[in-house]
Design a protein around this motif. Structure first.
Motif, PDB file in Angstrom:
ATOM      1  N   VAL A 191       0.807  -1.228   0.000  1.00 60.00           N
ATOM      2  CA  VAL A 191       0.000   0.000   0.000  1.00 60.00           C
ATOM      3  C   VAL A 191       0.842   1.282   0.000  1.00 60.00           C
ATOM      4  O   VAL A 191       0.587   2.191  -0.804  1.00 60.00           O
ATOM      5  CB  VAL A 191      -0.996  -0.010   1.183  1.00 60.00           C
ATOM      6  N   HIS A 225       0.354   2.679  -3.790  1.00 58.96           N
ATOM      7  CA  HIS A 225      -0.706   3.676  -3.626  1.00 58.96           C
ATOM      8  C   HIS A 225      -0.184   4.947  -2.955  1.00 58.96           C
ATOM      9  O   HIS A 225      -0.919   5.627  -2.237  1.00 58.96           O
ATOM     10  CB  HIS A 225      -1.859   3.076  -2.827  1.00 58.96           C
ATOM     11  N   VAL A 240      -2.077   8.363  -2.482  1.00 63.86           N
ATOM     12  CA  VAL A 240      -3.515   8.095  -2.580  1.00 63.86           C
ATOM     13  C   VAL A 240      -4.016   7.471  -1.284  1.00 63.86           C
ATOM     14  O   VAL A 240      -4.947   7.957  -0.655  1.00 63.86           O
ATOM     15  CB  VAL A 240      -3.827   7.156  -3.769  1.00 63.86           C
ATOM     16  N   GLN A 241      -3.346   6.389  -0.881  1.00 71.34           N
ATOM     17  CA  GLN A 241      -3.760   5.671   0.321  1.00 71.34           C
ATOM     18  C   GLN A 241      -2.575   5.396   1.246  1.00 71.34           C
ATOM     19  O   GLN A 241      -2.724   4.713   2.257  1.00 71.34           O
ATOM     20  CB  GLN A 241      -4.433   4.351  -0.082  1.00 71.34           C
ATOM     21  N   VAL A 299      -6.919   3.956  -6.340  1.00 76.45           N
ATOM     22  CA  VAL A 299      -6.339   2.849  -5.579  1.00 76.45           C
ATOM     23  C   VAL A 299      -6.119   1.639  -6.484  1.00 76.45           C
ATOM     24  O   VAL A 299      -5.032   1.045  -6.509  1.00 76.45           O
ATOM     25  CB  VAL A 299      -7.243   2.477  -4.388  1.00 76.45           C
ATOM     26  N   GLY A 356      -3.469   2.065  -9.202  1.00 77.46           N
ATOM     27  CA  GLY A 356      -2.103   2.138  -8.712  1.00 77.46           C
ATOM     28  C   GLY A 356      -1.333   0.847  -8.895  1.00 77.46           C
ATOM     29  O   GLY A 356      -0.097   0.859  -8.982  1.00 77.46           O
ATOM     30  N   TYR A 407      -1.896   6.193 -15.072  1.00 74.70           N
ATOM     31  CA  TYR A 407      -1.291   6.171 -13.742  1.00 74.70           C
ATOM     32  C   TYR A 407       0.205   5.935 -13.915  1.00 74.70           C
ATOM     33  O   TYR A 407       0.633   4.832 -14.263  1.00 74.70           O
ATOM     34  CB  TYR A 407      -1.910   5.069 -12.885  1.00 74.70           C
TER      35      TYR A 407
END
Length: 443
Positions: A175, A179, A182-183, A282, A285, A437
């Motif tokens: 993550v 990401h 984003v996250q 998400v 990504g 992306y």
């Protein structure tokens, strides 16, 4: 002796009910089976049929719901079917006895279905209705308003296989990197001590004890859920992902995102805006990463196991390892494509980023909120353009004395109208179709 896992003897969510177009048949694919979703206008319950008319095998998803009979009509020859799949009309014959005599032979293939927790579920084996009735649905305990939870939903077709989707969701360590911005944040990457607390043919449970204590549950074949507690409070946020096998190299993610706090915020933010600005980003990504990763894994597995193709040295990899072991033990490391006549499962790398990250065909056309928002954006553009044209015409034909008094104000309106039009046309509308992306651009 270890029994083989039967993918066809489980419940799968096909789509959030709020996203189904009740006015026309909706095609969907599950485990290589092409299905059609529909319901009579007078009913609140959707039916799921095999997407084949028993007459000449034409797709029923190209049909229509007849205004008079309220039945599903095949657009090829006009045969009609009621909500039980029984043929009620054959325009090519006046002998009504032929329908009664061949009731079962002329019937559509109908599958058991349920509508629970805002999702449409299907059991993809028409011959095991009794087993379907006895088998509980893989429902999330977090999708429960009585427990104080509120949630939103999301659906997207993924450009990679079911096993890749499960493996990816079971891996929280990616993550901060995949990401970033984003996250997560790549500068905050750290060890993630995953502990497997239970592993059986029917469930794998893991936990992570850290600042945000998390419980991860995989209920094969589709429910993969995170329950995340925030500090010592009773606040909890969840991630409920249903990983739906579609075809070789294709899967569908049906997601629900529960939490028991900040409920007003979820009600205020439009669902389509959340999809455009968060959910899409998400998944995009790691879409390119995973689409190519699974190709290389399949290529390597022709001569070796995933155990040597992958290098999995850390505790963060434990759930991925446990899933792979489960898949090998109970599924022989493969999905049941041969049972539905799919023999060629060889994957290829798709370098067309517009196809791999295609928001419209993967999501927008399936999502009622995004479909309606896109239509409204297009209508608003048309209105703004017409207003700007009439404002410009009005300004040009206006008498000089009025132009001196109102011309500047009218010109300001034209600038605002064209500015909003440009933002809708060149920024917002494209986001319903495709956004590239590029990880290197994420600073």
């Amino acid at each position: 002796m270890i029994s083989e896992f039967n993918f066809f003897h489980h419940w799968y969510p096909l789509i959030p009910i709020e996203d189904i177009d009740s006015n026309s048949p909706t095609p969907v694919t599950l485990l290589g089976l092409r299905l059609v979703i529909w319901k009579p206008r007078s009913s609140t319950y959707y039916q799921v049929f095999l997407d084949q008319c028993p007459h000449r095998l034409a797709p029923l998803s190209e049909g229509r719901i007849d205004e008079n009979s309220d039945n599903l009509m095949c657009s090829y020859h006009g045969w009609e079917f009621d909500q039980n799949g029984i043929c009620t009309s054959i325009p090519q014959t006046e002998n009504t006895k032929i329908l009664t005599k061949n009731k079962q032979q002329f019937a559509c293939v109908s599958f058991p279905s349920r509508q629970i927790n805002g999702l449409l579920w299907v059991w993809p084996d028409k011959n095991s209705q009794d087993l379907a009735n006895k088998t509980p649905l893989p429902l999330s305990p977090q999708i429960d308003a009585d427990k104080g939870f509120i949630w939103s939903s999301y659906v997207r077709d993924m450009a990679y296989d079911w096993q890749t989707l499960v493996e990816n969701v079971a891996d929280p360590s990616h993550v901060p990197y995949a990401h970033h911005g984003v996250q997560g944040n790549r500068n905050n990457g750290q060890p993630i001590p995953i502990e497997i607390v239970k592993s059986t043919p029917n469930v794998i449970e893991a936990k992570i004890e850290r600042a945000l204590n998390s419980t991860i549950t995989f209920e094969p074949p589709c429910r993969l859920e995170y329950a995340i507690k925030i500090g010592d409070s009773n606040k909890q946020v969840g991630l409920v992902v249903y990983c739906v096998p579609v075809a070789p190299g294709k899967s569908r993610l049906v997601g629900q995102f529960p939490r028991n706090f900040a409920k007003s915020l979820m009600k205020i933010i439009p669902r389509w805006w959340e999809h455009l600005t968060t959910r899409h980003l998400v998944l995009e990504g790691d879409m390119i990463l995973l689409q190519q990763q699974e190709y290389y894994l399949q290529e390597k597995q022709e001569t070796q196991s995933w155990k040597t193709a992958y290098q999995l040295p850390t505790e963060a990899d434990r759930l991925v390892i446990e899933f792979r072991r489960w898949f090998d033990t109970y599924c022989q490391g493969k999905l049941p494509w041969e049972q539905v006549g799919i023999n060629d499962t060889h994957l290829t790398i798709n370098d067309n980023r517009h196809e791999v990250l295609d928001r419209y065909h993967q999501h927008t056309q399936h999502c009622s909120s995004c479909r309606n928002a896109l239509n409204n954006v297009k209508k608003l553009q048309f209105i703004l353009l017409i207003l700007a044209i009439f404002s410009l015409i009005g300004c040009s034909i206006m008498p000089d004395e009025f132009r001196q008094q109102w011309g500047l104000l009218l010109g300001g309106f034209i600038v605002i109208e064209l500015g909003i039009y440009s933002w809708l046309k060149w920024w917002l509308e494209p986001r319903f179709y495709f956004v590239d992306y590029i990880h290197a651009d994420k600073k």
